[in-house]
Write a protein that holds these residues in place. Structure first.
Motif, short mmCIF file in Angstrom:
data_model
loop_
_atom_site.label_atom_id
_atom_site.label_comp_id
_atom_site.label_asym_id
_atom_site.label_seq_id
_atom_site.Cartn_x
_atom_site.Cartn_y
_atom_site.Cartn_z
N LYS A 86 0.83 -1.20 0.00
CA LYS A 86 0.00 0.00 0.00
C LYS A 86 0.86 1.26 0.00
O LYS A 86 1.95 1.27 0.60
N ILE A 87 0.35 2.29 -0.63
CA ILE A 87 0.95 3.61 -0.56
C ILE A 87 0.24 4.42 0.51
O ILE A 87 -1.00 4.44 0.56
N ALA A 88 1.02 5.08 1.37
CA ALA A 88 0.43 5.93 2.41
C ALA A 88 -0.17 7.17 1.77
O ALA A 88 0.39 7.75 0.84
N GLY A 89 -1.33 7.58 2.26
CA GLY A 89 -1.99 8.78 1.76
C GLY A 89 -1.71 9.98 2.64
O GLY A 89 -1.05 9.88 3.68
N PRO A 90 -2.23 11.13 2.26
CA PRO A 90 -2.01 12.36 3.04
C PRO A 90 -2.92 12.43 4.26
O PRO A 90 -3.85 11.65 4.40
N GLY A 91 -2.60 13.38 5.14
CA GLY A 91 -3.51 13.68 6.23
C GLY A 91 -3.21 12.99 7.55
O GLY A 91 -3.92 13.20 8.52
N ARG A 98 8.42 10.29 2.53
CA ARG A 98 8.65 11.28 1.47
C ARG A 98 8.56 12.71 1.99
O ARG A 98 7.98 13.58 1.35
N ASP A 99 9.12 12.90 3.19
CA ASP A 99 9.13 14.23 3.82
C ASP A 99 7.74 14.84 3.91
O ASP A 99 7.56 16.06 3.81
N GLY A 100 6.75 13.99 4.10
CA GLY A 100 5.38 14.46 4.25
C GLY A 100 4.63 14.64 2.95
O GLY A 100 3.45 14.97 2.97
N ALA A 101 5.29 14.39 1.81
CA ALA A 101 4.62 14.51 0.51
C ALA A 101 3.93 13.20 0.19
O ALA A 101 4.54 12.27 -0.34
N GLN A 102 2.65 13.12 0.54
CA GLN A 102 1.95 11.85 0.43
C GLN A 102 0.69 11.92 -0.44
O GLN A 102 -0.10 10.98 -0.45
N GLU A 103 0.51 13.02 -1.16
CA GLU A 103 -0.63 13.08 -2.07
C GLU A 103 -0.50 11.97 -3.10
O GLU A 103 0.60 11.60 -3.52
N ILE A 104 -1.65 11.43 -3.51
CA ILE A 104 -1.62 10.33 -4.49
C ILE A 104 -1.51 10.94 -5.88
O ILE A 104 -2.43 10.90 -6.70
N ASP A 152 -7.42 19.99 -0.06
CA ASP A 152 -7.18 19.81 -1.48
C ASP A 152 -6.90 18.34 -1.76
O ASP A 152 -6.26 17.65 -0.96
N THR A 153 -7.39 17.87 -2.90
CA THR A 153 -7.22 16.45 -3.20
C THR A 153 -6.91 16.25 -4.68
O THR A 153 -7.30 17.07 -5.52
N VAL A 154 -6.18 15.19 -4.96
CA VAL A 154 -5.86 14.83 -6.34
C VAL A 154 -7.10 14.20 -6.96
O VAL A 154 -7.66 13.25 -6.40
N PRO A 155 -7.57 14.70 -8.09
CA PRO A 155 -8.76 14.12 -8.72
C PRO A 155 -8.59 12.61 -8.94
O PRO A 155 -7.49 12.14 -9.27
N ILE A 156 -9.67 11.88 -8.77
CA ILE A 156 -9.62 10.42 -8.92
C ILE A 156 -9.17 10.03 -10.32
O ILE A 156 -8.40 9.07 -10.49
N ALA A 157 -9.58 10.77 -11.33
CA ALA A 157 -9.14 10.47 -12.69
C ALA A 157 -7.62 10.56 -12.81
O ALA A 157 -6.97 9.73 -13.48
N GLU A 158 -7.03 11.55 -12.15
CA GLU A 158 -5.57 11.70 -12.18
C GLU A 158 -4.89 10.55 -11.44
O GLU A 158 -3.86 10.03 -11.89
#
Length: 345
Positions: A86-91, A98-104, A152-158
């Motif tokens: 699994k990849i860790a998500g933000p929040g 990744r120094d807190g950079a966890q946006e998908i 703020d969130t990365v769009p699901i399509a992206e």
């Protein structure tokens, strides 16, 4: 051991999956490898991990679980095993990932998958899961949605387009969700169909005798989208083993780590657990066997994720495979759930 097709994939996973989040903290490298060998000898072909394991997450142990599995995996017949991570998500407070950079997003996903592949010493991941959503949702025992916590969130399509490229590159085979909601399941499925992107094949959420929230809206969403549940925490952090009924024994996660497992520190949990333990004893089962056999019996569960810190615990968990619950036992568990409905969601 039975093997079930996972969603719309061609993966046939064992009905028991070995969870590994104690590897690298409570379990040494040698102990981890003994557990892996024992589980595989029992017919388990499905192993679940995550980049942020072991748990509780700490900067000094980050990635150790995958590394321990990798040292074992390089000596195995790779195509006979199904590896999920699994990849860790933000929040969440994991700033060392990744120094807190966890946006998908593209950069984070590419870095995360390459790091996991290196630690696991493999060329591909069979099932790559988003550990928790990129967007804000209540998770890990939170139950109330609060719009004030939107981010703020990365769009699901992206998100899906990045995974599509990784599938095309051969680095992952299938995509799964974890700690998701009915809306998330439906939206991921809808966007994938609309844009011709990879469809998720699984969801990994908590499910057990004292957390049956999956039974309603999530069960419908997954049924209609043909998504299999990988049920984690089937023993509710050990509560359903009955070991906390008469107090808190030493050297367990609940007693070792302050604030751990808060979702189980809620009203009616102890009363419900005691009632399920009584049912188990009535039918000459161990509480562990009852709890795991119950989860395995659910029509929407593709695989039940077990975890242990000792071989003895692992053996008892696997012994639940010999238990098929009769209708009378299921009816009694349902009656307890009516009295104490999902006290630890």
């Amino acid at each position: 051991m039975q093997y079930k097709k996972l969603g719309e994939s061609d993966l046939k996973v064992s009905e028991i999956c070995l969870g590994t989040m104690t590897f690298g903290h409570q379990n040494s490298l040698e102990e981890a490898h003994k557990q892996l060998d024992y589980a595989v000898s029992y017919g388990v072909n499905f192993i679940d991990t995550a980049e942020m394991y072991p748990v509780p997450p700490r900067a000094e142990t980050y990635g150790k679980t995958e590394a321990y599995i990798g040292e074992w995996l390089k000596h195995q017949q790779r195509d006979q095993l199904i590896i999920a991570t699994k990849i860790a998500g933000p929040g969440r407070a994991v700033k060392w990932v990744r120094d807190g950079a966890q946006e998908i997003n593209r950069d984070n996903v590419k870095q995360a998958i390459d790091n996991s592949l290196k630690r696991l010493q493999t060329d591909y991941i069979d099932l790559y899961q988003i550990h928790w959503p990129d967007r804000y949702v209540p998770t890990f025992g939170q139950t109330i949605f609060d719009p004030q916590q939107e981010r703020d969130t990365v769009p699901i399509a992206e998100q899906l387009s990045v995974f599509a490229d990784l599938i095309q590159a051969g680095k992952i085979r299938y995509l799964g969700l974890s700690n998701e909601t009915p809306w998330g399941v439906s939206e991921f499925s809808h966007v994938a169909k609309q844009l011709g992107l990879p469809k998720v094949v699984s969801i990994q959420n908590a499910y057990n005798l004292i957390n049956r929230t999956f039974d309603s809206a999530l069960a419908e969403a997954c049924y209609r989208e043909n998504i299999g549940l990988l049920a984690y925490s089937p023993l509710a952090f050990g509560y359903l083993s009955g070991k906390y009924v008469n107090g808190k024994p030493e050297n367990t996660r609940i007693t070792l780590y302050q604030g751990f497992g808060q979702r189980y520190h809620k009203p009616n949990v102890n009363e419900a657990v005691a009632a399920y333990v009584e049912i188990a004893h009535k039918y000459n089962l161990s509480p562990v066997q009852l709890a795991l056999a119950f989860v395995r019996s659910r029509w929407f569960v593709t695989s039940t994720i077990i975890g242990a810190t000792t071989i003895e615990q692992l053996d008892e968990n696997l012994s639940s495979l010999d238990v098929i619950l009769e209708k009378d036992i299921i009816a009694e568990t349902d009656a307890i759930n009516v009295k104490y409905p999902s006290p630890a969601p």
